[in-house]
Design an enzyme around this catalytic site. Structure first.
Site, PDB file in Angstrom:
ATOM      1  CD  GLU A 136      -1.855   0.461  -3.678  1.00  0.00           C
ATOM      2  OE1 GLU A 136      -1.943   1.356  -2.820  1.00  0.00           O
ATOM      3  OE2 GLU A 136      -0.770  -0.100  -3.953  1.00  0.00           O
ATOM      4  CE  LYS A 210      -1.240   2.414   0.865  1.00  0.00           C
ATOM      5  NZ  LYS A 210      -0.638   2.685  -0.468  1.00  0.00           N
ATOM      6  CB  CYS A 251       0.088  -1.078  -1.064  1.00  0.00           C
ATOM      7  SG  CYS A 251       1.688  -1.047  -1.947  1.00  0.00           S
TER       8      CYS A 251
END
Length: 377
Positions: A136, A210, A251
């Protein structure tokens, strides 16, 4: 390179929460679900529906017919646990292949970061990797101050996005699939945390923004608010590649079991999560969550973190890992730079699902996961 073979640890159980047919929760609080047709949980009615589906009416049925009705009723209940019903696991284009997790250091020098990532991808491919996963935010320091400065216009490409231009070129030249970690993406006046997937032809196959932003406050430990600069994505991302069907998360997306369950219901073989857990949550949750996502959904989970830089403003936990469909850690590392190479064997998916036939044992009369995007498509 540091890598560890699979090792045994106590089993980890992940608990799921669903809307129950007997729940007292008011669905009016959940507008997405409130108008969805309610499951009919009457066993007699389910049997009647299956009699119609299988051409067996009421009257003098044989014993074998009754068994057939009961079996189909059970299958129907399991199917209703997913709306729409889960897709069958597709036949993957390959049975086995090597994956590489490139745990690399990140510096304030963007050009250096791109060149360094390039060299590590080339090294991984030379060692036989057919799928390479990056961390990331690998081209920028992980900071709200840096995201706008390092952001690239991915759709424009070329000089407007040197990071993805490099990934596109390498995937084509090396004939590999790249799940390109994530970088800050500029789109109009908004900035996203975005993962790009490139196929062996160098073309952009998918782009995941995300979905769940990292907004946390653990007193005395860590406070970070991605929403100060970033915009949340709106779409789950699953993509067919030359090495199988892959679901993408970034994440904090890893914490939300519903997203992984949706990917499993869409036929994913593998989930890839570029991530950068920190020194507070990393030791407690990083491996735990990966194993939970893998064992709950009976598929592979791969994660890739930046290497740890003790003097950085945000210190990553590291420990990039590959987990198998039984929740077993197949390969991992510590916090230094490393390329973790491991084999993915898709025959294990069917083996594990046969040993533990969870897909056939779900209780759609008691709970249901709704894939809103797929339901409305």
């Amino acid at each position: 390179m540091k890598a560890a073979l699979a090792f045994h640890r106590p089993s980890i159980i992940s608990h799921s929460i669903f809307f129950s047919s007997s729940s007292s929760v008011s669905l009016s609080r959940f507008p997405i679900l409130k108008d969805y047709p309610k499951l009919n949980t009457n066993n007699n009615n389910l049997t009647h529906q299956n009699q119609i589906l299988h051409g067996s009416g009421s009257g003098s049925g044989s014993g074998s017919r009754s068994i057939r009705i009961m079996a189909s009723s059970s299958a129907s209940v399991a199917e209703q646990a997913r709306a729409p019903p889960a897709l069958p696991l597709p036949t993957p284009p390959v049975d086995k292949f090597m994956i590489a997790l490139c745990q690399i250091t990140v510096t304030p020098d963007k050009e250096r970061n791109i060149a360094h990532a390039r060299s590590k991808i080339q090294e991984a491919a030379a060692k036989g990797a057919k799928l390479v996963l990056l961390p990331e935010i690998w081209n920028s320091p992980y900071s709200n101050d840096c995201f706008p400065v390092y952001a690239e216009d991915i759709d424009a490409g070329g000089d407007a996005s040197p990071s993805t231009a490099m990934l596109s070129q390498l995937s084509r030249n090396l004939n590999i699939t790249i799940v390109g970690g994530s970088i800050p993406e500029r789109s109009g006046d908004r900035i996203f945390n975005t993962c790009c997937v490139f196929g062996t032809d160098g073309n952009l196959k998918a782009k995941h923004r995300k979905i769940h932003l990292f907004d946390i406050d653990i007193p005395g430990k860590i406070t970070f608010m991605e929403s100060k600069t970033l915009t949340a994505g709106e779409t789950p991302t699953i993509v067919d590649t030359e090495v199988g069907r892959i679901g993408i998360g970034i994440c904090y997306d890893l914490r939300f079991q519903e997203l992984a369950m949706i990917y499993a219901a869409r036929g994913a073989h593998l989930l890839c999560y570029p991530g950068a857990f920190n020194m507070t949550t990393g030791p407690l949750h990083w491996e735990l969550l990966q194993r939970a996502r893998a064992v709950d959904n009976q598929l592979y989970v791969a994660t890739c973190s930046p290497a740890r830089e003790a003097g950085a403003g945000y210190v990553a936990w590291g420990h990039s890992t590959l987990v198998g469909p039984f929740g077993e850690v197949l390969a991992t590392t510590e916090h230094e730079e490393a390329i973790i190479l491991a084999e993915i064997d898709y025959s294990l998916l069917e083996l594990r699902r046969t040993s533990l036939p969870l897909l056939k044992q779900r209780r759609g009369d008691l709970y249901q996961l709704v894939d809103v995007k797929r339901l409305n498509s």
